[in-house]
Design a protein around this motif. Sequence first.
Motif, PDB file in Angstrom:
ATOM      1  N   UNK A  38       0.793  -1.218   0.000  1.00 42.89           N
ATOM      2  CA  UNK A  38       0.000   0.000   0.000  1.00 42.89           C
ATOM      3  C   UNK A  38       0.824   1.267   0.000  1.00 42.89           C
ATOM      4  N   UNK A  39       2.151   1.174   0.019  1.00 44.53           N
ATOM      5  CA  UNK A  39       2.972   2.377   0.114  1.00 44.53           C
ATOM      6  C   UNK A  39       3.827   2.647  -1.112  1.00 44.53           C
ATOM      7  N   UNK A  40       3.908   1.724  -2.031  1.00 45.88           N
ATOM      8  CA  UNK A  40       4.694   1.931  -3.245  1.00 45.88           C
ATOM      9  C   UNK A  40       3.801   1.821  -4.465  1.00 45.88           C
ATOM     10  N   UNK A  41       4.284   2.382  -5.568  1.00 47.81           N
ATOM     11  CA  UNK A  41       3.536   2.337  -6.813  1.00 47.81           C
ATOM     12  C   UNK A  41       3.760   0.988  -7.482  1.00 47.81           C
ATOM     13  N   UNK A  42       2.758   0.129  -7.403  1.00 47.81           N
ATOM     14  CA  UNK A  42       2.863  -1.205  -7.996  1.00 47.81           C
ATOM     15  C   UNK A  42       2.670  -1.188  -9.506  1.00 47.81           C
ATOM     16  N   UNK A 130      -9.589  14.645  -5.395  1.00 50.58           N
ATOM     17  CA  UNK A 130     -10.993  14.232  -5.403  1.00 50.58           C
ATOM     18  C   UNK A 130     -11.875  15.297  -4.767  1.00 50.58           C
ATOM     19  N   UNK A 131     -11.393  15.916  -3.726  1.00 49.93           N
ATOM     20  CA  UNK A 131     -12.186  16.951  -3.048  1.00 49.93           C
ATOM     21  C   UNK A 131     -12.414  18.149  -3.955  1.00 49.93           C
ATOM     22  N   UNK A 132     -11.423  18.468  -4.773  1.00 48.62           N
ATOM     23  CA  UNK A 132     -11.507  19.653  -5.632  1.00 48.62           C
ATOM     24  C   UNK A 132     -12.551  19.522  -6.739  1.00 48.62           C
ATOM     25  N   UNK A 133     -12.918  18.296  -7.107  1.00 56.81           N
ATOM     26  CA  UNK A 133     -13.875  18.126  -8.201  1.00 56.81           C
ATOM     27  C   UNK A 133     -15.281  17.765  -7.714  1.00 56.81           C
ATOM     28  N   UNK A 134     -15.516  17.887  -6.415  1.00 58.35           N
ATOM     29  CA  UNK A 134     -16.874  17.657  -5.913  1.00 58.35           C
ATOM     30  C   UNK A 134     -17.775  18.765  -6.434  1.00 58.35           C
ATOM     31  N   UNK A 135     -18.896  18.444  -7.073  1.00 55.63           N
ATOM     32  CA  UNK A 135     -19.801  19.480  -7.587  1.00 55.63           C
ATOM     33  C   UNK A 135     -20.306  20.385  -6.466  1.00 55.63           C
ATOM     34  N   UNK A 324     -11.902   3.798  -3.977  1.00 56.51           N
ATOM     35  CA  UNK A 324     -10.852   2.790  -3.814  1.00 56.51           C
ATOM     36  C   UNK A 324     -11.190   1.929  -2.607  1.00 56.51           C
ATOM     37  N   UNK A 325     -11.128   0.629  -2.787  1.00 56.40           N
ATOM     38  CA  UNK A 325     -11.441  -0.295  -1.706  1.00 56.40           C
ATOM     39  C   UNK A 325     -10.414  -0.190  -0.586  1.00 56.40           C
ATOM     40  N   UNK A 326     -10.881  -0.247   0.648  1.00 51.26           N
ATOM     41  CA  UNK A 326      -9.973  -0.201   1.792  1.00 51.26           C
ATOM     42  C   UNK A 326      -8.996  -1.370   1.772  1.00 51.26           C
ATOM     43  N   UNK A 331      -3.058   0.921  -3.771  1.00 53.12           N
ATOM     44  CA  UNK A 331      -3.661   2.243  -3.588  1.00 53.12           C
ATOM     45  C   UNK A 331      -2.886   3.358  -4.275  1.00 53.12           C
ATOM     46  N   UNK A 332      -1.574   3.292  -4.280  1.00 52.03           N
ATOM     47  CA  UNK A 332      -0.776   4.362  -4.892  1.00 52.03           C
ATOM     48  C   UNK A 332      -1.031   4.420  -6.397  1.00 52.03           C
ATOM     49  N   UNK A 333      -0.982   3.273  -7.049  1.00 50.73           N
ATOM     50  CA  UNK A 333      -1.237   3.226  -8.496  1.00 50.73           C
ATOM     51  C   UNK A 333      -2.665   3.652  -8.795  1.00 50.73           C
ATOM     52  N   UNK A 334      -3.601   3.221  -7.961  1.00 58.13           N
ATOM     53  CA  UNK A 334      -5.005   3.572  -8.164  1.00 58.13           C
ATOM     54  C   UNK A 334      -5.218   5.073  -8.006  1.00 58.13           C
ATOM     55  N   UNK A 335      -4.578   5.673  -6.991  1.00 62.91           N
ATOM     56  CA  UNK A 335      -4.750   7.106  -6.764  1.00 62.91           C
ATOM     57  C   UNK A 335      -4.165   7.930  -7.908  1.00 62.91           C
ATOM     58  N   UNK A 336      -3.061   7.482  -8.474  1.00 65.29           N
ATOM     59  CA  UNK A 336      -2.475   8.194  -9.620  1.00 65.29           C
ATOM     60  C   UNK A 336      -3.451   8.202 -10.795  1.00 65.29           C
ATOM     61  N   UNK A 337      -4.158   7.114 -10.998  1.00 65.79           N
ATOM     62  CA  UNK A 337      -5.154   7.056 -12.064  1.00 65.79           C
ATOM     63  C   UNK A 337      -6.296   8.028 -11.790  1.00 65.79           C
ATOM     64  N   UNK A 338      -6.767   8.081 -10.550  1.00 66.03           N
ATOM     65  CA  UNK A 338      -7.844   9.008 -10.204  1.00 66.03           C
ATOM     66  C   UNK A 338      -7.402  10.460 -10.382  1.00 66.03           C
ATOM     67  N   UNK A 339      -6.165  10.768 -10.043  1.00 67.85           N
ATOM     68  CA  UNK A 339      -5.653  12.123 -10.259  1.00 67.85           C
ATOM     69  C   UNK A 339      -5.680  12.476 -11.740  1.00 67.85           C
ATOM     70  N   UNK A 340      -5.313  11.532 -12.577  1.00 69.55           N
ATOM     71  CA  UNK A 340      -5.329  11.739 -14.030  1.00 69.55           C
ATOM     72  C   UNK A 340      -6.748  11.922 -14.532  1.00 69.55           C
TER      73      UNK A 340
END
Length: 428
Positions: A38-42, A130-135, A324-326, A331-340
């Motif tokens: 959960x701490x490195x980009x897989x 994610x917070x910045x794009x909340x309608x 993202x599932x707990x 998580x790192x790779x998933x979060x990078x995708x969400x940022x994109x």
Amino acid sequence: MTQQRRSRAVRAGVFATAVAGALILAGCSGTSGDGGNTTTDTKQFSLAFGVSNEVETGYEKLANQYMTENPGVKITLNKLPGETYAQTIRTQLQAGNASDVFVAAPGVGQAYSLVTLAKAGLLAPLDDTAKKVIPAGADAQFIVDGKTYGQALDIAFVGNIYNDLPGVAYPSDFQGVLDTCKKMAADKKSLFVIAGSVGANTGIMAQTIAATRVYAQDPQWDQERLAGKVTFADSQGWKDTLQAIVDMNKAGCFQKGAEGAGFDAITNGLTQGAALGMFGPSGAATEINTAAQGHAKFAVYAFPAATSSDKAYGIASSTYAYSIAASSKNKVAAQKFLDWMADPAQSKAFAKDQGTIPVSGYEDIDFKDSVYAPVESVLKDGAYTPIPNSSWPNASVYDALGAGVLGLLTGQKTIDQVLADMDAAWAN
């Protein structure tokens, strides 16, 4: 069958499919991806979304684009039947084997609603992107105890989908609605077609009208209801909303037999020209215009306010979100995708596929030649509320509203009874 009749039949069939698709919200579910920590980009994660046919969705298109732009990243696409989503995804989350990223519904009230899942400890908090794009006005649908658990993907305007092609101007105020209804009823047509026997449709009609009667005056009404400061029964705005439906019914605004009609009545009414409008999400306008092949010109409108001097106000909500599932080990790779995904370019591409509005960058869009032209000022002024029932505590409140409106149409319920039923459901 002549070529003209055959062409008309084909258009009607495609048109019907588009209307039905726009009226039914597809779910999604999936299975977990490969391991990792959960701490490195897989550089790998799994993505679950629902499908109802073999057409490539916006989820798949953008995932493939991301892999193209980021060589070495592997996204496992879990395309699963939408109708099993609510039950399956929650079961998988509870078992710890859900996809790393999956589609969730903003707010509460459904088994896969992200606020409900977050409170159960099944989701991982997301970063500030994610917070910045909340309608606008929708924080409560995404944030729990100060942390954001879903990233909005698009915005759908909920209102009237109206066919401008016959040349009957969309009314500018409520009296205009009643006058137009009476004129059309005299010609054995209706201004609106509704599925009166389907609570989801009567409920969305009531919420569309409530935008102008309740939320235009008090955008925080739902939060006040949650705090116990107001009730449906004591709300003049909700009384006015239901009175408007009673008045419309008397004026002939709905097709004959509306109280017993299903979704097929909407399809038939619009395709055959017996009605000009429906209540529903904005994606329907784009879909049915495409299916109609130039034989219709549907646009999106906010329901008319009580008078032409009143503020135009509508409903606009994010209909889809990524969470993202707990239990995710990526998580790192998933979060990078969400940022994109939050970048305006990706937001616009996804919305184009969905027939909705991008969640970021829409302030700069020129809606002039689009189906959203009639509500451009509403959107850019932020004159809208999230869809109300997404913040109601349980599905029974919405059920009581939908069933109550049917009761008003049949004369078996009074306005006071409907509102009392909604308050009772709220307490359950």
